[in-house]
Design a protein around this motif. Structure first.
Motif, PDB file in Angstrom:
ATOM      1  N   ASP A   3     -27.960  40.120   3.613  1.00  0.00           N
ATOM      2  CA  ASP A   3     -26.868  40.327   4.565  1.00  0.00           C
ATOM      3  C   ASP A   3     -25.647  39.496   4.182  1.00  0.00           C
ATOM      4  N   ALA A   4     -24.579  39.664   4.975  1.00  0.00           N
ATOM      5  CA  ALA A   4     -23.305  39.010   4.662  1.00  0.00           C
ATOM      6  C   ALA A   4     -23.413  37.493   4.732  1.00  0.00           C
ATOM      7  N   ILE A   5     -24.259  36.982   5.625  1.00  0.00           N
ATOM      8  CA  ILE A   5     -24.397  35.516   5.746  1.00  0.00           C
ATOM      9  C   ILE A   5     -25.036  34.938   4.489  1.00  0.00           C
ATOM     10  N   ALA A   6     -26.062  35.597   3.963  1.00  0.00           N
ATOM     11  CA  ALA A   6     -26.713  35.124   2.743  1.00  0.00           C
ATOM     12  C   ALA A   6     -25.746  35.143   1.563  1.00  0.00           C
ATOM     13  N   LEU A   7     -24.925  36.189   1.473  1.00  0.00           N
ATOM     14  CA  LEU A   7     -23.951  36.274   0.389  1.00  0.00           C
ATOM     15  C   LEU A   7     -22.864  35.211   0.551  1.00  0.00           C
ATOM     16  N   ARG A   8     -22.507  34.891   1.793  1.00  0.00           N
ATOM     17  CA  ARG A   8     -21.510  33.839   2.033  1.00  0.00           C
ATOM     18  C   ARG A   8     -22.059  32.478   1.623  1.00  0.00           C
ATOM     19  N   ALA A   9     -23.356  32.264   1.853  1.00  0.00           N
ATOM     20  CA  ALA A   9     -23.981  31.014   1.414  1.00  0.00           C
ATOM     21  C   ALA A   9     -23.932  30.899  -0.103  1.00  0.00           C
ATOM     22  N   ALA A  10     -24.217  31.995  -0.797  1.00  0.00           N
ATOM     23  CA  ALA A  10     -24.164  31.987  -2.263  1.00  0.00           C
ATOM     24  C   ALA A  10     -22.749  31.696  -2.755  1.00  0.00           C
ATOM     25  N   ASP A  11     -21.756  32.274  -2.095  1.00  0.00           N
ATOM     26  CA  ASP A  11     -20.358  32.051  -2.492  1.00  0.00           C
ATOM     27  C   ASP A  11     -19.928  30.602  -2.299  1.00  0.00           C
ATOM     28  N   ALA A  12     -20.603  29.887  -1.399  1.00  0.00           N
ATOM     29  CA  ALA A  12     -20.220  28.503  -1.108  1.00  0.00           C
ATOM     30  C   ALA A  12     -20.802  27.503  -2.117  1.00  0.00           C
ATOM     31  N   ILE A  13     -21.657  27.981  -3.027  1.00  0.00           N
ATOM     32  CA  ILE A  13     -22.220  27.089  -4.055  1.00  0.00           C
ATOM     33  C   ILE A  13     -21.097  26.621  -4.981  1.00  0.00           C
ATOM     34  N   PHE A 341     -35.080  39.845  -6.515  1.00  0.00           N
ATOM     35  CA  PHE A 341     -34.355  40.856  -7.276  1.00  0.00           C
ATOM     36  C   PHE A 341     -33.193  41.428  -6.467  1.00  0.00           C
ATOM     37  N   ALA A 342     -33.411  41.634  -5.162  1.00  0.00           N
ATOM     38  CA  ALA A 342     -32.340  42.174  -4.321  1.00  0.00           C
ATOM     39  C   ALA A 342     -31.147  41.218  -4.276  1.00  0.00           C
ATOM     40  N   CYS A 343     -31.431  39.921  -4.175  1.00  0.00           N
ATOM     41  CA  CYS A 343     -30.349  38.930  -4.140  1.00  0.00           C
ATOM     42  C   CYS A 343     -29.621  38.857  -5.471  1.00  0.00           C
ATOM     43  N   SER A 344     -30.356  38.834  -6.572  1.00  0.00           N
ATOM     44  CA  SER A 344     -29.694  38.753  -7.876  1.00  0.00           C
ATOM     45  C   SER A 344     -28.882  40.019  -8.150  1.00  0.00           C
ATOM     46  N   ASP A 345     -29.399  41.183  -7.726  1.00  0.00           N
ATOM     47  CA  ASP A 345     -28.633  42.426  -7.885  1.00  0.00           C
ATOM     48  C   ASP A 345     -27.344  42.377  -7.073  1.00  0.00           C
ATOM     49  N   ALA A 346     -27.429  41.894  -5.834  1.00  0.00           N
ATOM     50  CA  ALA A 346     -26.240  41.825  -4.980  1.00  0.00           C
ATOM     51  C   ALA A 346     -25.200  40.859  -5.541  1.00  0.00           C
ATOM     52  N   LEU A 347     -25.661  39.859  -6.286  1.00  0.00           N
ATOM     53  CA  LEU A 347     -24.746  38.879  -6.887  1.00  0.00           C
ATOM     54  C   LEU A 347     -24.348  39.261  -8.313  1.00  0.00           C
ATOM     55  N   ASN A 348     -24.772  40.445  -8.763  1.00  0.00           N
ATOM     56  CA  ASN A 348     -24.475  40.945 -10.112  1.00  0.00           C
ATOM     57  C   ASN A 348     -24.970  40.004 -11.204  1.00  0.00           C
ATOM     58  N   ILE A 349     -26.161  39.456 -10.995  1.00  0.00           N
ATOM     59  CA  ILE A 349     -26.784  38.586 -11.988  1.00  0.00           C
ATOM     60  C   ILE A 349     -27.900  39.375 -12.676  1.00  0.00           C
ATOM     61  N   LYS A 350     -27.768  39.604 -13.968  1.00  0.00           N
ATOM     62  CA  LYS A 350     -28.807  40.315 -14.703  1.00  0.00           C
ATOM     63  C   LYS A 350     -30.070  39.449 -14.756  1.00  0.00           C
ATOM     64  N   THR A 351     -31.187  40.046 -14.391  1.00  0.00           N
ATOM     65  CA  THR A 351     -32.401  39.260 -14.164  1.00  0.00           C
ATOM     66  C   THR A 351     -33.601  39.890 -14.857  1.00  0.00           C
ATOM     67  N   ALA A 352     -34.382  39.025 -15.521  1.00  0.00           N
ATOM     68  CA  ALA A 352     -35.609  39.457 -16.186  1.00  0.00           C
ATOM     69  C   ALA A 352     -36.814  39.151 -15.304  1.00  0.00           C
ATOM     70  N   THR A 353     -37.976  39.601 -15.757  1.00  0.00           N
ATOM     71  CA  THR A 353     -39.249  39.233 -15.146  1.00  0.00           C
ATOM     72  C   THR A 353     -40.061  38.441 -16.160  1.00  0.00           C
ATOM     73  N   LYS A 400     -26.861  29.931  -6.985  1.00  0.00           N
ATOM     74  CA  LYS A 400     -26.338  30.991  -6.115  1.00  0.00           C
ATOM     75  C   LYS A 400     -27.457  31.924  -5.667  1.00  0.00           C
ATOM     76  N   ALA A 401     -28.305  32.334  -6.603  1.00  0.00           N
ATOM     77  CA  ALA A 401     -29.416  33.226  -6.252  1.00  0.00           C
ATOM     78  C   ALA A 401     -30.359  32.540  -5.277  1.00  0.00           C
ATOM     79  N   LEU A 402     -30.603  31.247  -5.505  1.00  0.00           N
ATOM     80  CA  LEU A 402     -31.479  30.499  -4.601  1.00  0.00           C
ATOM     81  C   LEU A 402     -30.883  30.413  -3.207  1.00  0.00           C
ATOM     82  N   ALA A 403     -29.601  30.107  -3.103  1.00  0.00           N
ATOM     83  CA  ALA A 403     -28.949  29.999  -1.790  1.00  0.00           C
ATOM     84  C   ALA A 403     -29.016  31.317  -1.032  1.00  0.00           C
ATOM     85  N   CYS A 404     -28.825  32.402  -1.748  1.00  0.00           N
ATOM     86  CA  CYS A 404     -28.887  33.718  -1.114  1.00  0.00           C
ATOM     87  C   CYS A 404     -30.291  33.970  -0.556  1.00  0.00           C
TER      88      CYS A 404
END
Length: 418
Positions: A3-13, A341-353, A400-404
């Motif tokens: 949600d928007a709050i989680a993305l705002r937390a990531a932006d505040a890193i 994965f949902a958080c990293s995708d929303a933050l446009n961070i390419k992520t492996a497994t 950022k991904a962790l904060a989200c």
């Protein structure tokens, strides 16, 4: 989708704030070569704890400890629900780097700083855990704090363990608690989830050119000690056909195991032979006794079981086989992995497994609550070394991904399904 709050937390890193705090922590036990010696419950580690506790208080957090000297830095939520927890450890190897474990704690504290800076309140509390003696470099075994948190009965056995100077863990814990007498103690509490952020300590992410990985689990491990018995004799006078050479026998067993391992999937296979002891270890004497260890790791329980069968098959009158450590694979929580994965995708961070080949505190927390991990790349895969390095941009993206994730989880009323 977060949600928007989680993305705002990531932006505040703040990348600068994160790097500054990592540099400050590195001063405790700093070595001239750029590394750090900050072993569990040492003076340097206790000083680092004092600095961390003071920082937590400036953020308005409560700080707790427990009988095993784990630290829990708690940012209150609107309701007193089981917390969402992150963290790692701040103890190091005697000549370690500045990121192993430390990054996970500093990134967790940066998440708390970001939430405070953004004025975000969460439904659940968020905690940063600092687990005692993950490295095992002063007191063995490693991951003492997290394992005793999950299984408190383990602490009774650990208390008598000694360091190289003969100091027991019990004495070191007493000294730690005397240093921080005002810290309230608590026992294990229910946790909504635990997410550990860590450097990879291997080369896979860097080779793939990716900044982040969701860790799906930790490989299972077997440690074996093999003793080969022969007959010591003169190297110059004993014909080859009449020898009972323990070294020849040991090399034959190693070759046999390596050939069998060639038949297994290579992507997650790890086989290491080490700690060779040869008796009498003289250049002109045939070996009468050879002992070596092997470390076998894989994520598939069936492969581990097959390896166990192989080890049983090589045992004989002149070959003794002992399993000295056995730890099953750990699979992390599928719902958390999907959210990562949902958080990293929303933050446009390419992520492996990835699957972790190293042990982490998350290995023990997985039996206590829904658990998972993130990895960021390690330059050339180097760790436990002053040359340990990760690009600051990757450290920033991991935080950022962790904060989200933490914020999204902390605003879920029902928590994660066990």
């Amino acid at each position: 989708m977060p949600d928007a709050i989680a993305l705002r937390a990531a932006d505040a890193i703040s990348q600068q704030r994160l790097m500054d705090r990592l540099a400050q922590l590195a001063r405790f036990g700093a070595l001239e070569n750029g590394g750090v010696d900050r072993q569990a419950l040492s003076d340097a580690e206790l000083d680092a704890r004092a600095w961390l506790i003071d920082w937590a208080c400036t953020l308005g957090c409560e700080v707790f400890t427990d009988a095993c000297a784990n630290l829990f830095i708690r940012r209150a939520g609107r309701e007193d629900l089981p917390p969402v927890v992150t963290g790692s450890h701040i103890d190091t190897q005697p000549g370690g780097g500045n990121l192993d474990g430390c990054y996970g704690v500093m990134a967790g504290m940066e998440c708390l700083s970001a939430l405070a800076a953004a004025g975000i309140e969460t439904l659940r509390p968020i905690e940063v855990a600092v687990w005692m003696n993950e490295e095992g470099s002063r007191f063995a075994p490693g991951a003492m704090g997290s394992s005793a948190f999950v299984q408190p009965e383990r602490l009774t056995d650990y208390l008598s363990h000694q360091d190289a100077q003969g100091i027991t863990l019990a004495d070191a814990l007493t000294r730690c608690h005397q240093r921080f007498p005002a810290l309230p103690r608590r026992s294990a509490v229910p946790m909504a989830a635990f997410i550990e952020l860590h450097i990879e300590q291997g080369p896979v992410l860097e080779q793939a050119g990716l900044p982040l990985a969701v860790v799906q689990g930790i490989q299972g491990v077997r440690w074996y000690q093999v003793t080969c018995l022969g007959q010591a004799a003169h190297a110059g006078t004993t014909p080859m056909a009449d020898r009972q050479d323990a070294m020849t026998l040991a090399r034959r067993i190693v070759s046999q195991l390596e050939q069998r391992a060639e038949t297994l999937p290579k992507d997650e296979l790890r086989l290491t032979f080490a700690r060779w002891e040869v008796e009498p270890n003289a250049i002109n004497t045939i070996a009468g006794r050879v002992t070596f260890t092997l470390d076998f790791r894989h994520a598939d329980p069936r492969v581990l079981a097959e390896f166990d069968r192989w080890m049983q098959q090589i045992a004989a009158d002149n070959v003794r086989v002992e399993c000295v450590f056995n730890n099953p694979p750990v699979a992390f929580h599928s719902q958390l992995l999907a959210q990562q994965f949902a958080c990293s995708d929303a933050l446009n961070i390419k992520t492996a497994t990835l699957t972790s080949g190293a042990f982490h505190d998350a290995m023990h927390l997985a039996s206590h609550c829904p658990t998972s991990m993130f990895f960021v790349p390690s330059h050339k895969g180097i760790s436990h070394n002053p040359a340990e390095y990760t690009d600051p941009q990757y450290l920033y993206l991991g935080a950022k991904a962790l904060a989200c994730c933490l914020t999204e989880l902390a605003n879920q009323p029902t928590g994660v399904t066990p």
